[in-house]
Design a protein around this motif. Structure first.
Motif, PDB file in Angstrom:
ATOM      1  N   ILE A 132     105.294  46.062  97.504  1.00 20.52           N
ATOM      2  CA  ILE A 132     105.494  45.353  96.238  1.00 20.52           C
ATOM      3  C   ILE A 132     104.555  44.141  96.159  1.00 20.52           C
ATOM      4  N   ALA A 133     104.471  43.371  97.247  1.00 18.54           N
ATOM      5  CA  ALA A 133     103.609  42.187  97.263  1.00 18.54           C
ATOM      6  C   ALA A 133     102.134  42.588  97.160  1.00 18.54           C
ATOM      7  N   GLY A 134     101.776  43.682  97.814  1.00 14.63           N
ATOM      8  CA  GLY A 134     100.397  44.173  97.717  1.00 14.63           C
ATOM      9  C   GLY A 134     100.040  44.571  96.297  1.00 14.63           C
ATOM     10  N   GLU A 135     100.996  45.200  95.608  1.00  4.69           N
ATOM     11  CA  GLU A 135     100.771  45.575  94.210  1.00  4.69           C
ATOM     12  C   GLU A 135     100.579  44.331  93.335  1.00  4.69           C
ATOM     13  N   TYR A 136     101.368  43.288  93.587  1.00  6.89           N
ATOM     14  CA  TYR A 136     101.218  42.055  92.814  1.00  6.89           C
ATOM     15  C   TYR A 136      99.832  41.451  93.038  1.00  6.89           C
ATOM     16  N   CYS A 137      99.410  41.370  94.298  1.00  5.37           N
ATOM     17  CA  CYS A 137      98.091  40.801  94.604  1.00  5.37           C
ATOM     18  C   CYS A 137      96.983  41.621  93.942  1.00  5.37           C
ATOM     19  N   ALA A 138      97.134  42.935  93.937  1.00  6.86           N
ATOM     20  CA  ALA A 138      96.137  43.789  93.284  1.00  6.86           C
ATOM     21  C   ALA A 138      96.107  43.523  91.776  1.00  6.86           C
ATOM     22  N   GLU A 139      97.282  43.279  91.181  1.00  9.68           N
ATOM     23  CA  GLU A 139      97.355  42.995  89.746  1.00  9.68           C
ATOM     24  C   GLU A 139      96.577  41.741  89.360  1.00  9.68           C
ATOM     25  N   ILE A 140      96.636  40.716  90.219  1.00 17.34           N
ATOM     26  CA  ILE A 140      95.927  39.473  89.879  1.00 17.34           C
ATOM     27  C   ILE A 140      94.511  39.457  90.437  1.00 17.34           C
ATOM     28  N   GLY A 141      94.139  40.508  91.166  1.00 18.65           N
ATOM     29  CA  GLY A 141      92.765  40.660  91.625  1.00 18.65           C
ATOM     30  C   GLY A 141      92.371  39.792  92.801  1.00 18.65           C
ATOM     31  N   LEU A 142      93.343  39.352  93.596  1.00 17.30           N
ATOM     32  CA  LEU A 142      93.035  38.507  94.748  1.00 17.30           C
ATOM     33  C   LEU A 142      93.611  39.110  96.023  1.00 17.30           C
ATOM     34  N   THR A 143      92.863  38.972  97.094  1.00 11.54           N
ATOM     35  CA  THR A 143      93.351  39.439  98.382  1.00 11.54           C
ATOM     36  C   THR A 143      93.459  38.312  99.393  1.00 11.54           C
ATOM     37  N   ASP A 144      92.862  37.178  99.098  1.00 12.14           N
ATOM     38  CA  ASP A 144      92.892  36.030 100.000  1.00 12.14           C
ATOM     39  C   ASP A 144      93.813  34.974  99.403  1.00 12.14           C
ATOM     40  N   MET A 145      94.889  34.647 100.090  1.00 14.17           N
ATOM     41  CA  MET A 145      95.842  33.671  99.550  1.00 14.17           C
ATOM     42  C   MET A 145      95.211  32.311  99.296  1.00 14.17           C
ATOM     43  N   ALA A 146      94.177  31.974 100.041  1.00  8.19           N
ATOM     44  CA  ALA A 146      93.506  30.689  99.838  1.00  8.19           C
ATOM     45  C   ALA A 146      92.870  30.606  98.453  1.00  8.19           C
ATOM     46  N   GLU A 147      92.571  31.756  97.866  1.00  4.83           N
ATOM     47  CA  GLU A 147      91.978  31.786  96.535  1.00  4.83           C
ATOM     48  C   GLU A 147      93.022  31.755  95.421  1.00  4.83           C
ATOM     49  N   MET A 148      94.288  31.893  95.773  1.00  8.09           N
ATOM     50  CA  MET A 148      95.346  31.926  94.763  1.00  8.09           C
ATOM     51  C   MET A 148      95.650  30.519  94.256  1.00  8.09           C
ATOM     52  N   SER A 149      95.981  30.438  92.984  1.00  6.18           N
ATOM     53  CA  SER A 149      96.443  29.167  92.436  1.00  6.18           C
ATOM     54  C   SER A 149      97.878  28.931  92.918  1.00  6.18           C
ATOM     55  N   GLU A 150      98.372  27.732  92.714  1.00  4.26           N
ATOM     56  CA  GLU A 150      99.743  27.430  93.125  1.00  4.26           C
ATOM     57  C   GLU A 150     100.734  28.338  92.394  1.00  4.26           C
ATOM     58  N   LEU A 151     100.519  28.551  91.112  1.00  2.95           N
ATOM     59  CA  LEU A 151     101.400  29.421  90.328  1.00  2.95           C
ATOM     60  C   LEU A 151     101.361  30.854  90.855  1.00  2.95           C
ATOM     61  N   GLU A 152     100.178  31.359  91.177  1.00  5.23           N
ATOM     62  CA  GLU A 152     100.059  32.722  91.703  1.00  5.23           C
ATOM     63  C   GLU A 152     100.791  32.870  93.034  1.00  5.23           C
ATOM     64  N   ARG A 153     100.654  31.849  93.899  1.00  3.48           N
ATOM     65  CA  ARG A 153     101.366  31.892  95.182  1.00  3.48           C
ATOM     66  C   ARG A 153     102.875  31.864  94.971  1.00  3.48           C
ATOM     67  N   ARG A 154     103.330  31.015  94.075  1.00  2.00           N
ATOM     68  CA  ARG A 154     104.769  30.940  93.801  1.00  2.00           C
ATOM     69  C   ARG A 154     105.286  32.258  93.224  1.00  2.00           C
ATOM     70  N   MET A 155     104.516  32.879  92.369  1.00  2.00           N
ATOM     71  CA  MET A 155     104.916  34.159  91.799  1.00  2.00           C
ATOM     72  C   MET A 155     104.918  35.250  92.878  1.00  2.00           C
ATOM     73  N   LEU A 156     103.988  35.157  93.827  1.00  2.76           N
ATOM     74  CA  LEU A 156     103.988  36.103  94.944  1.00  2.76           C
ATOM     75  C   LEU A 156     105.286  35.978  95.731  1.00  2.76           C
TER      76      LEU A 156
END
Length: 115
Positions: free
Chosen positions: A68-92
């Protein structure tokens, strides 16, 4: 040291989500913990009662959450958590948190062995 208030629900005994005022296993004054449960788990309570060992179900639920988490990361187009915004990390983490409870209830309800 503060004493735990057994009259205030905290985490669901089964999935870890926020519990509501429904408790199971509180049969006498000697019982210390009523094992609070959340609303979604209360709907499948009869199914949980037939499960003898939760650990195998929890491990399988974690595998499902990984997907499920992998699908979410694929949806937002990021594989490196360091590249995620705070909102994206919280949604993950919200996806993972909700996915655990949902996956656990799905596995228990399916009546299939988790291994």
């Amino acid at each position: 040291m503060t004493q735990h208030d057994t009259h205030t629900p905290s985490d669901c005994h089964y999935c870890g989500e926020r519990a509501i005022g429904i408790g199971v296993g509180f049969t006498s004054a000697r019982d210390k913990d009523p094992k609070w449960i959340c609303a979604p788990c209360s709907l499948v309570l009869e199914d949980f009662r037939r499960v003898v060992r939760m650990d195998a179900y929890e491990l399988k639920a974690i595998e499902l959450v990984d997907e499920i988490a992998g699908e979410y990361c694929a949806e937002i187009g990021l594989t490196d958590m360091a590249e995620m915004s705070e909102l994206e990390r919280r949604m993950l983490w919200k996806t993972v948190w909700k996915g655990c409870g949902t996956s656990l209830r799905k596995l228990v309800r399916s009546n299939d062995a988790p291994f």
